[in-house]
Scaffold this active site. Structure first.
Site, PDB file in Angstrom:
ATOM      1  CD  GLU A 138      -2.995  -1.139   0.457  1.00  0.00           C
ATOM      2  OE1 GLU A 138      -3.152  -0.144  -0.293  1.00  0.00           O
ATOM      3  OE2 GLU A 138      -3.753  -2.111   0.453  1.00  0.00           O
ATOM      4  CB  CYS A 166      -1.881   6.664   1.870  1.00  0.00           C
ATOM      5  SG  CYS A 166      -3.153   5.678   2.631  1.00  0.00           S
TER       6      CYS A 166
HETATM    7  P1  NAD Z   1       8.798   4.786   4.341  1.00  0.00           P
HETATM    8  O1  NAD Z   1       8.659   3.900   3.181  1.00  0.00           O
HETATM    9  O2  NAD Z   1      10.008   5.601   4.467  1.00  0.00           O
HETATM   10  O3  NAD Z   1       8.709   3.958   5.699  1.00  0.00           O
HETATM   11  C1  NAD Z   1       7.664   3.045   5.962  1.00  0.00           C
HETATM   12  C2  NAD Z   1       8.211   1.923   6.810  1.00  0.00           C
HETATM   13  O4  NAD Z   1       9.149   1.186   6.049  1.00  0.00           O
HETATM   14  C3  NAD Z   1       8.924   2.350   8.083  1.00  0.00           C
HETATM   15  O5  NAD Z   1       8.590   1.443   9.113  1.00  0.00           O
HETATM   16  C4  NAD Z   1      10.407   2.205   7.704  1.00  0.00           C
HETATM   17  O6  NAD Z   1      11.256   1.978   8.792  1.00  0.00           O
HETATM   18  C5  NAD Z   1      10.333   0.993   6.809  1.00  0.00           C
HETATM   19  N1  NAD Z   1      11.441   0.843   5.867  1.00  0.00           N
HETATM   20  C6  NAD Z   1      12.245   1.804   5.345  1.00  0.00           C
HETATM   21  N2  NAD Z   1      13.137   1.246   4.479  1.00  0.00           N
HETATM   22  C7  NAD Z   1      12.871  -0.093   4.453  1.00  0.00           C
HETATM   23  C8  NAD Z   1      13.423  -1.188   3.739  1.00  0.00           C
HETATM   24  N3  NAD Z   1      14.430  -1.042   2.883  1.00  0.00           N
HETATM   25  N4  NAD Z   1      12.881  -2.402   3.944  1.00  0.00           N
HETATM   26  C9  NAD Z   1      11.847  -2.584   4.777  1.00  0.00           C
HETATM   27  N5  NAD Z   1      11.298  -1.585   5.497  1.00  0.00           N
HETATM   28  C10 NAD Z   1      11.796  -0.343   5.344  1.00  0.00           C
HETATM   29  O7  NAD Z   1       7.475   5.636   4.352  1.00  0.00           O
HETATM   30  P2  NAD Z   1       7.026   6.723   5.418  1.00  0.00           P
HETATM   31  O8  NAD Z   1       7.907   7.897   5.242  1.00  0.00           O
HETATM   32  O9  NAD Z   1       6.961   6.116   6.775  1.00  0.00           O
HETATM   33  O10 NAD Z   1       5.525   7.041   4.958  1.00  0.00           O
HETATM   34  C11 NAD Z   1       5.234   8.024   4.008  1.00  0.00           C
HETATM   35  C12 NAD Z   1       4.835   7.408   2.708  1.00  0.00           C
HETATM   36  O11 NAD Z   1       3.999   6.262   2.912  1.00  0.00           O
HETATM   37  C13 NAD Z   1       4.028   8.325   1.822  1.00  0.00           C
HETATM   38  O12 NAD Z   1       4.534   8.251   0.514  1.00  0.00           O
HETATM   39  C14 NAD Z   1       2.608   7.769   1.868  1.00  0.00           C
HETATM   40  O13 NAD Z   1       1.807   7.989   0.765  1.00  0.00           O
HETATM   41  C15 NAD Z   1       2.838   6.331   2.077  1.00  0.00           C
HETATM   42  N6  NAD Z   1       1.690   5.739   2.783  1.00  0.00           N
HETATM   43  C16 NAD Z   1       0.836   4.957   2.070  1.00  0.00           C
HETATM   44  C17 NAD Z   1      -0.281   4.412   2.657  1.00  0.00           C
HETATM   45  C18 NAD Z   1      -1.235   3.530   1.881  1.00  0.00           C
HETATM   46  O14 NAD Z   1      -2.099   2.877   2.474  1.00  0.00           O
HETATM   47  N7  NAD Z   1      -1.127   3.445   0.570  1.00  0.00           N
HETATM   48  C19 NAD Z   1      -0.533   4.667   4.020  1.00  0.00           C
HETATM   49  C20 NAD Z   1       0.381   5.465   4.723  1.00  0.00           C
HETATM   50  C21 NAD Z   1       1.496   5.991   4.093  1.00  0.00           C
END
Ligand code: NAD
Length: 469
Positions: A241, A275
């Site tokens: 997502e 999101c």
């Molecule tokens: P992010 O991808 O930086 O982090 C999300 C999670 O992934 C965190 O727990 C982080 O520690 C982890 N992570 C980071 N690198 C990783 C890797 N290489 N492998 C596995 N895990 C890793 O995102 P964010 O900054 O926390 O959130 C913002 C973004 O998320 C925005 O772009 C937003 O649109 C999106 N988002 C989408 C939804 C949805 O349902 N589509 C919901 C919330 C947020």
């Protein structure tokens, strides 16, 4: 305050690196959590794999009863949980309370689902039964915007379908998820639901681990792509997502007052850090000025501040990285010649506060229109020709959600059919339902969550063919 990870039903202390959790409204360190070591991660996954050998045969009724008890437990601690969410995430306390209430409702809904079994009989007398079997150990990675609710969106479908699950919350907002996993562990056997802590590195190690059967991830598109790449060697399935750049299209027949109140909530919910929030708004030329005027009145009426204050309606951006990104997008829009209107309300001097902001008459190639801002700024563009606007907004690389605003529901549905997004709302936006599939097209995701389809993403099929000997 509990700041430990959860492995095999036990709280486990850290042995190495730690991460500070910062309140984005005050910039104070409110907790320090350990980062799970590679050895602790291996142990956690091994214990979950062991727990799966019995959990996969658990009686459905036991799960249902446990889920109802967990939901009740959550509601009985609503204020404490909401306080934790507000302190780590920044959102106003009323919104954090709503996050807790919705989470409990969501858990009860998942408890109400029965995992289907299909039966067939062929003309030669052979019987076939198709089961939806659990997968094994699931990895769940969650973001910082709705930390408590999104963790529940991952954990409960995985558990309902008799998988064991390990969550890694965002390093920015781990505290409410620690509490959630603590509550879950009061009601489920050891090892069934675990939690590890740390940044993207530990997330990478967890999701790439050979014992993990599936990864469920909510976050940015770039991280989702990395997780997908890491899934290839072991052929893990993934639900991603990801980001979105949701469009709203307002036709000229709407009630301005009612529509603008809803548009404001749709775009600025949780300071735009949702999101499925409205990220770019197209308004028919005939009513553009009226809509801008009304939205300006609404942003000017917001009380910007620390979420624990009962008068606050508008909280901060959650972290420095996001704060800098949104500020840059606003500055860029000004440089590109757009008109920027910001709330006249004062904001606290400290903290990652950005007042609700409207960007008027920006061109479609301005960064704030083309990219996902994920913050409290809404570009509003003018249109005359509805076909052209649908065609141009469909060029986006994202396809999470979209909305049409009109009194003519027939016309709204005709436009909805042309929109290239996983969800289309007519006269609302971002109001998700536990029953309806939610997932993104294009770079917004892979797979679906919610409803029966979302639940079955945590299973694989097993067809049993039975012939008389
Ligand atoms: P992010 O991808 O930086 O982090 C999300 C999670 O992934 C965190 O727990 C982080 O520690 C982890 N992570 C980071 N690198 C990783 C890797 N290489 N492998 C596995 N895990 C890793 O995102 P964010 O900054 O926390 O959130 C913002 C973004 O998320 C925005 O772009 C937003 O649109 C999106 N988002 C989408 C939804 C949805 O349902 N589509 C919901 C919330 C947020």
């Amino acid at each position: 305050m509990n700041t430990s990870m959860y492995i095999n039903g036990q709280t486990v202390l850290g042995t190495g690196k730690t991460i500070d959790v910062i309140n984005p409204a005050t910039l104070e360190v409110i907790a320090t959590v350990p980062s799970t070591t590679p050895e602790q991660l291996d142990d956690c996954i091994a214990k979950a794999k062991q727990a799966f050998t019995t959990w996969k045969n658990v009686d459905d009724q036991k799960i249902v009863q446990a889920f109802h008890a967990i939901a009740e437990d959550i509601l009985s601690q609503k204020n404490a949980l909401a306080t934790l969410i507000t302190q780590e995430q920044g959102k106003p306390i009323f919104l954090a309370q709503l996050e807790v209430e919705l989470t409990a409702q969501w858990i009860n809904y998942i408890a109400s689902l029965t995992i289907p079994v299909e039966h067939y009989r062929e003309t030669n007398g052979k019987k076939i039964t198709v089961y939806n079997r659990p997968l094994g150990v699931i990895a769940s990675i969650t973001p910082w915007n709705w930390p408590f609710m999104i963790a529940a969106w991952h954990l409960f479908p995985a558990l309902r379908t008799k998988n064991c699950v390990i969550n890694k919350p965002s390093e920015f907002t781990p505290l409410s998820t620690i509490k959630l996993v603590e509550i879950i562990n009061k009601h489920l056997p050891a090892g069934v639901c675990s939690l590890v802590l740390g940044d993207g590195q530990i997330g990478g190690e967890l999701t790439a681990h050979p014992f993990i059967e599936k990864v469920t991830f909510t976050g940015s598109t770039s991280t989702g792509q990395r997780i997908l790449q890491n899934s290839i060697n072991t052929l893990k399935s993934v639900v991603l997502e990801l980001g979105g750049n949701d469009v709203g299209i307002v036709l000229d027949d709407v009630d301005i007052e009612i529509t603008c109140q809803k548009l404001f909530m749709s775009a600025f919910l949780n300071a735009g850090q949702t999101c499925a929030c409205l990220k770019r708004l197209y308004v028919h030329d005939k009513i553009y000025d009226q809509v801008v005027q009304k939205l300006t009145e609404i942003i000017n009426a917001q009380v910007i501040g620390e979420g624990m204050a009962s008068t606050t309606t508008f909280g901060p951006v959650q972290n420095k990285m996001q704060f800098d990104k949104v500020q840059r997008l606003i500055e860029d829009a000004v440089e590109q010649g757009a008109t920027v209107i910001q709330s006249i309300q004062t904001k606290p001097e400290k903290g990652y506060f950005i007042p609700p902001t409207l960007v008027l008459d920006a061109s479609e190639d301005t960064a704030v229109v083309e990219q996902e801002q994920f913050g409290p700024v809404l570009p509003i563009l003018r249109f005359i020709d509805i076909d052209k606007v649908v065609e141009s907004t469909n060029r986006s690389e994202f396809g999470l959600g979209g909305s049409v605003w009109t009194k003519d529901l027939q016309k709204g549905q005709e436009i909805a059919e042309k929109m290239e997004t996983g969800t289309v709302w007519i006269n609302s936006h971002a109001d998700l339902s536990p029953e309806a599939a939610f997932g993104g097209w294009k770079l917004s995701g892979l797979g679906y969550s919610f409803g029966m389809g979302g639940l079955l993403q945590y299973t694989h099929k097993q067809s049993v063919h039975i012939t008389e000997a």
